[in-house]
Motif scaffolding. Structure first.
Motif, PDB file in Angstrom:
ATOM      1  N   LEU A  56       0.818  -1.210   0.000  1.00 53.55           N
ATOM      2  CA  LEU A  56       0.000   0.000   0.000  1.00 53.55           C
ATOM      3  C   LEU A  56       0.852   1.260   0.000  1.00 53.55           C
ATOM      4  CD1 LEU A  56      -2.881  -0.975   2.470  1.00 53.55           C
ATOM      5  CD2 LEU A  56      -2.946  -0.862  -0.031  1.00 53.55           C
ATOM      6  N   VAL A  57       1.902   1.277   0.805  1.00 55.31           N
ATOM      7  CA  VAL A  57       2.783   2.448   0.839  1.00 55.31           C
ATOM      8  C   VAL A  57       3.486   2.623  -0.506  1.00 55.31           C
ATOM      9  CG1 VAL A  57       4.884   3.405   1.869  1.00 55.31           C
ATOM     10  CG2 VAL A  57       3.120   2.388   3.332  1.00 55.31           C
ATOM     11  N   THR A  58       3.959   1.509  -1.071  1.00 55.10           N
ATOM     12  CA  THR A  58       4.627   1.580  -2.371  1.00 55.10           C
ATOM     13  C   THR A  58       3.673   2.064  -3.442  1.00 55.10           C
ATOM     14  OG1 THR A  58       6.038  -0.277  -1.723  1.00 55.10           O
ATOM     15  CG2 THR A  58       5.974   0.277  -4.062  1.00 55.10           C
ATOM     16  N   TRP A  59       2.441   1.542  -3.416  1.00 54.47           N
ATOM     17  CA  TRP A  59       1.449   1.994  -4.387  1.00 54.47           C
ATOM     18  C   TRP A  59       1.204   3.497  -4.230  1.00 54.47           C
ATOM     19  CZ3 TRP A  59      -3.211   4.485  -4.513  1.00 54.47           C
ATOM     20  CH2 TRP A  59      -3.940   4.420  -5.702  1.00 54.47           C
ATOM     21  N   GLY A  60       0.998   3.958  -3.007  1.00 57.72           N
ATOM     22  CA  GLY A  60       0.703   5.371  -2.789  1.00 57.72           C
ATOM     23  C   GLY A  60       1.807   6.286  -3.280  1.00 57.72           C
ATOM     24  N   VAL A  61       3.047   5.926  -2.988  1.00 55.05           N
ATOM     25  CA  VAL A  61       4.176   6.778  -3.390  1.00 55.05           C
ATOM     26  C   VAL A  61       4.342   6.786  -4.905  1.00 55.05           C
ATOM     27  CG1 VAL A  61       6.690   7.046  -3.274  1.00 55.05           C
ATOM     28  CG2 VAL A  61       5.385   6.507  -1.200  1.00 55.05           C
ATOM     29  N   THR A  62       4.337   5.600  -5.508  1.00 58.91           N
ATOM     30  CA  THR A  62       4.563   5.530  -6.960  1.00 58.91           C
ATOM     31  C   THR A  62       3.429   6.161  -7.743  1.00 58.91           C
ATOM     32  OG1 THR A  62       3.617   3.287  -6.970  1.00 58.91           O
ATOM     33  CG2 THR A  62       6.015   3.471  -6.818  1.00 58.91           C
ATOM     34  N   ARG A  63       2.204   5.986  -7.284  1.00 58.65           N
ATOM     35  CA  ARG A  63       1.074   6.575  -8.024  1.00 58.65           C
ATOM     36  C   ARG A  63       1.005   8.083  -7.834  1.00 58.65           C
ATOM     37  NH1 ARG A  63       2.060   1.346  -8.568  1.00 58.65           N
ATOM     38  NH2 ARG A  63       0.406   0.243  -9.647  1.00 58.65           N
ATOM     39  N   ALA A  64       1.438   8.577  -6.691  1.00 57.77           N
ATOM     40  CA  ALA A  64       1.509  10.024  -6.523  1.00 57.77           C
ATOM     41  C   ALA A  64       2.507  10.624  -7.514  1.00 57.77           C
ATOM     42  CB  ALA A  64       1.913  10.365  -5.083  1.00 57.77           C
ATOM     43  N   VAL A  65       3.618   9.931  -7.709  1.00 54.67           N
ATOM     44  CA  VAL A  65       4.617  10.411  -8.681  1.00 54.67           C
ATOM     45  C   VAL A  65       4.040  10.375 -10.092  1.00 54.67           C
ATOM     46  CG1 VAL A  65       6.880   9.945  -9.696  1.00 54.67           C
ATOM     47  CG2 VAL A  65       6.552   9.741  -7.222  1.00 54.67           C
ATOM     48  N   LEU A  66       3.323   9.299 -10.443  1.00 51.71           N
ATOM     49  CA  LEU A  66       2.706   9.227 -11.769  1.00 51.71           C
ATOM     50  C   LEU A  66       1.727  10.381 -11.987  1.00 51.71           C
ATOM     51  CD1 LEU A  66       1.951   5.413 -12.265  1.00 51.71           C
ATOM     52  CD2 LEU A  66       3.791   6.759 -13.281  1.00 51.71           C
ATOM     53  N   LEU A  67       0.937  10.693 -10.973  1.00 50.66           N
ATOM     54  CA  LEU A  67      -0.013  11.812 -11.096  1.00 50.66           C
ATOM     55  C   LEU A  67       0.714  13.145 -11.252  1.00 50.66           C
ATOM     56  CD1 LEU A  67      -2.779  10.771  -8.544  1.00 50.66           C
ATOM     57  CD2 LEU A  67      -3.026  10.960 -11.024  1.00 50.66           C
ATOM     58  N   LEU A  68       1.809  13.311 -10.541  1.00 47.44           N
ATOM     59  CA  LEU A  68       2.590  14.547 -10.697  1.00 47.44           C
ATOM     60  C   LEU A  68       3.120  14.675 -12.120  1.00 47.44           C
ATOM     61  CD1 LEU A  68       4.585  14.613  -7.330  1.00 47.44           C
ATOM     62  CD2 LEU A  68       2.690  16.112  -8.009  1.00 47.44           C
ATOM     63  N   PHE A  69       3.464  13.548 -12.732  1.00 48.85           N
ATOM     64  CA  PHE A  69       3.944  13.589 -14.113  1.00 48.85           C
ATOM     65  C   PHE A  69       2.825  13.955 -15.080  1.00 48.85           C
ATOM     66  CE2 PHE A  69       7.629  10.681 -12.895  1.00 48.85           C
ATOM     67  CZ  PHE A  69       8.582  11.661 -13.077  1.00 48.85           C
ATOM     68  N   VAL A  70       1.659  13.297 -14.957  1.00 42.42           N
ATOM     69  CA  VAL A  70       0.596  13.566 -15.930  1.00 42.42           C
ATOM     70  C   VAL A  70      -0.040  14.931 -15.695  1.00 42.42           C
ATOM     71  CG1 VAL A  70       0.108  11.158 -16.435  1.00 42.42           C
ATOM     72  CG2 VAL A  70      -1.105  12.277 -14.554  1.00 42.42           C
ATOM     73  N   PHE A  71       0.009  15.434 -14.468  1.00 43.03           N
ATOM     74  CA  PHE A  71      -0.486  16.782 -14.203  1.00 43.03           C
ATOM     75  C   PHE A  71       0.551  17.846 -14.569  1.00 43.03           C
ATOM     76  CE2 PHE A  71      -3.814  14.699 -11.825  1.00 43.03           C
ATOM     77  CZ  PHE A  71      -4.867  15.588 -11.853  1.00 43.03           C
ATOM     78  N   ARG A  72       1.686  17.379 -15.057  1.00 43.42           N
ATOM     79  CA  ARG A  72       2.768  18.253 -15.526  1.00 43.42           C
ATOM     80  C   ARG A  72       3.387  19.080 -14.407  1.00 43.42           C
ATOM     81  NH1 ARG A  72       4.790  16.874 -20.105  1.00 43.42           N
ATOM     82  NH2 ARG A  72       5.198  18.992 -20.825  1.00 43.42           N
ATOM     83  N   VAL A  73       3.250  18.628 -13.183  1.00 44.91           N
ATOM     84  CA  VAL A  73       3.969  19.265 -12.071  1.00 44.91           C
ATOM     85  C   VAL A  73       5.436  18.878 -12.157  1.00 44.91           C
ATOM     86  CG1 VAL A  73       4.164  19.411  -9.551  1.00 44.91           C
ATOM     87  CG2 VAL A  73       1.899  19.249 -10.639  1.00 44.91           C
ATOM     88  N   LEU A  74       5.689  17.610 -12.468  1.00 47.78           N
ATOM     89  CA  LEU A  74       7.023  17.135 -12.789  1.00 47.78           C
ATOM     90  C   LEU A  74       7.051  16.794 -14.270  1.00 47.78           C
ATOM     91  CD1 LEU A  74       7.663  14.672  -9.794  1.00 47.78           C
ATOM     92  CD2 LEU A  74       8.441  17.043 -10.008  1.00 47.78           C
ATOM     93  N   LEU A  75       8.184  17.013 -14.919  1.00 48.06           N
ATOM     94  CA  LEU A  75       8.309  16.746 -16.349  1.00 48.06           C
ATOM     95  C   LEU A  75       9.040  15.433 -16.565  1.00 48.06           C
ATOM     96  CD1 LEU A  75       9.173  20.291 -17.788  1.00 48.06           C
ATOM     97  CD2 LEU A  75       6.948  19.152 -17.661  1.00 48.06           C
ATOM     98  N   PHE A  76       8.369  14.522 -17.273  1.00 44.42           N
ATOM     99  CA  PHE A  76       8.988  13.245 -17.609  1.00 44.42           C
ATOM    100  C   PHE A  76       9.761  13.431 -18.910  1.00 44.42           C
ATOM    101  CE2 PHE A  76       9.196   8.739 -18.769  1.00 44.42           C
ATOM    102  CZ  PHE A  76       9.434   8.170 -17.525  1.00 44.42           C
ATOM    103  N   PRO A  77      10.985  12.914 -18.992  1.00 43.31           N
ATOM    104  CA  PRO A  77      11.782  13.099 -20.217  1.00 43.31           C
ATOM    105  C   PRO A  77      11.092  12.491 -21.441  1.00 43.31           C
ATOM    106  CG  PRO A  77      13.137  12.247 -18.422  1.00 43.31           C
ATOM    107  CD  PRO A  77      11.720  12.166 -17.960  1.00 43.31           C
ATOM    108  N   GLY A  78      11.423  13.042 -22.601  1.00 42.03           N
ATOM    109  CA  GLY A  78      10.858  12.526 -23.840  1.00 42.03           C
ATOM    110  C   GLY A  78       9.618  13.290 -24.253  1.00 42.03           C
ATOM    111  N   PRO A  79       8.934  12.829 -25.318  1.00 45.06           N
ATOM    112  CA  PRO A  79       7.723  13.505 -25.789  1.00 45.06           C
ATOM    113  C   PRO A  79       6.615  13.461 -24.748  1.00 45.06           C
ATOM    114  CG  PRO A  79       8.015  11.389 -26.889  1.00 45.06           C
ATOM    115  CD  PRO A  79       9.279  11.654 -26.135  1.00 45.06           C
ATOM    116  N   ASP A  80       5.706  14.418 -24.844  1.00 49.90           N
ATOM    117  CA  ASP A  80       4.594  14.517 -23.904  1.00 49.90           C
ATOM    118  C   ASP A  80       3.577  13.413 -24.172  1.00 49.90           C
ATOM    119  OD1 ASP A  80       2.629  15.274 -22.156  1.00 49.90           O
ATOM    120  OD2 ASP A  80       1.970  17.013 -23.328  1.00 49.90           O
TER     121      ASP A  80
END
Length: 411
Positions: free
Chosen positions: A14-38
């Motif tokens: 559960l902790v791993t899911w919460g942390v990793t999915r929060a990071v994924l949401l930050l990427f798709v919300f464009r708060v963090l920029l993932f390398p490569g094309p959008d």
């Protein structure tokens, strides 16, 4: 005491899911920029455009990139359920909720007496390896339906059939979940549900099945197994091109039609092998349903003319269901799929430019990723066959006669 032990065993996932999915949401919300094309442009541009057309009560008939069964309209229209968010943001939130549904289903399945937490970990750790693409496509929603169908299938065959039919009308591949179904009620339920939904869409929305024509005209996408032929051929002066065709980057030129036809033939051969397995399999157990589905989806993927990154979401989800059963034989191919997911994010979006130009790095990534998927498919086939098909007894040879001294010899 037992409740505390269960809670402790769930804390890590559960902790791993919460942390990793929060990071994924930050990427798709464009708060963090993932390398490569959008990777989110599919939602903000393509899905949003389809949404506007679907709201009028028809399918996007003039758009050849619409290559999905009619129920896909439900996924594209789903952000309307969150009107207080923009279309892309609502879609990402709903994708994360579908991810959470899968987590809950796998966690519950792992608590059975014969259950295992391995499946839960495959989902928790495997999905984020694909990067933000997971939440920027509707495949995670389809996978949630497929996971629910497989987990319900052992005790509720009618639910299996109904959810499989819904999944197939969302994105075709969940129809493969019925490969290992042995109860007629599952097939009957699937037939009735699919016929009813198909008729409803055909009557209510024009162009419900136009996607069949668009799919027929597709070529060989640059990430598919068949594309390896042209990645290598380009090193020796192949005269074809790489173009945006039918919504994906495909090879166009000499030999492409032949390779695409060969891929279709291999898919037919894979279905033939699955039919032979169904006829020969006699040692069927409750976990065979998921193991057979995983094997079928692997075969469908590696023989397809297209292998998009989001296809790995399907494989991770079905592999996770397999490993919720302690007795499942699919551990090694599931690990190969997880490894292929890591290589997939390296080729898309991180290294996609290298794949498109077929340079050394791009070709190496494609050989590695597709090699892992091919290996997973072959290992899964072998393990499924050995677990369910009894070995034929060897036919003894008649004893060899030897000449003895007492044997008379004709003169």
């Amino acid at each position: 005491m037992e409740t505390k032990a269960v809670r402790r065993s769930l804390t890590g996932p559960l902790v791993t899911w919460g942390v990793t999915r929060a990071v994924l949401l930050l990427f798709v919300f464009r708060v963090l920029l993932f390398p490569g094309p959008d990777v989110t442009s599919d939602v903000s541009v393509i899905y949003r455009g389809w949404y506007e057309v679907l709201r009028t009560g028809t399918f996007p008939l003039d758009d050849v990139t619409w290559q999905y069964p009619p129920a896909a309209a439900l996924a594209v229209l789903s952000p309307a359920a969150l009107p207080f968010l923009s279309y892309p943001h609502a879609f990402f939130v709903l994708a994360a909720l579908a991810d959470l549904v899968v987590l809950a289903l796998l966690a519950h399945a792992g608590r059975r007496p014969d259950g295992s937490r391995r499946g839960l970990w495959v989902w928790v750790a495997g999905v984020p390896l694909l990067g933000p693409t997971v939440y920027a496509r509707y495949d995670v929603m389809v996978t949630a339906v497929a996971v629910a169908a497989l987990l319900a299938g052992v005790q509720r065959p009618r639910v299996l059939g109904a959810l499989t039919a819904l999944g197939a009308l969302l994105k075709v591949w969940p129809a493969l979940l019925l490969v290992g179904a042995v109860r007629r009620r599952a097939w009957a339920s699937a037939a009735v549900t699919s016929a009813g939904l198909a008729a409803l869409f055909a009557v209510s929305m024009p162009g419900a099945f136009a996607f069949l024509t668009f799919q027929r005209d597709r070529g060989t996408e640059v990430e598919s197994v068949g594309a390896l032929v042209f990645h290598v051929a380009r090193q020796f002066g192949w005269s074809g091109q790489v173009l945006l065709n039918y919504g994906s980057i495909e090879f166009v030129g000499p030999g492409v039609a032949e390779v695409s036809t060969a891929a279709l033939a291999l898919t037919a051969g894979a279905f033939g092998w699955l039919l032979l397995w169904r006829l020969r399999a006699t040692r069927v157990s409750p976990y065979t349903l998921a193991d057979a589905a995983f094997t079928a989806v692997l075969l469908f993927t590696v023989t397809s003319r297209v292998i998009s990154p989001q296809y790995l979401v399907w494989l991770i989800g079905v592999a996770a269901v397999c490993l919720t059963a302690r007795a499942s034989r699919m551990g090694p191919p599931a690990l190969l799929v997880v490894a292929a997911s890591l290589v997939t994010v390296l080729e898309f979006p991180l290294g996609f430019a290298h794949v498109v130009v077929s340079d050394g790095y791009g070709v190496a990534l494609m050989f590695l990723r597709n090699g892992l998927l091919l290996a997973a498919a072959l290992v899964a086939c072998r393990r499924l066959w050995r677990a369910t098909v009894p070995a034929r007894p060897a036919i003894p040879f008649p004893p060899r006669q030897t000449r003895t001294e007492e044997t008379p010899v004709s003169s």
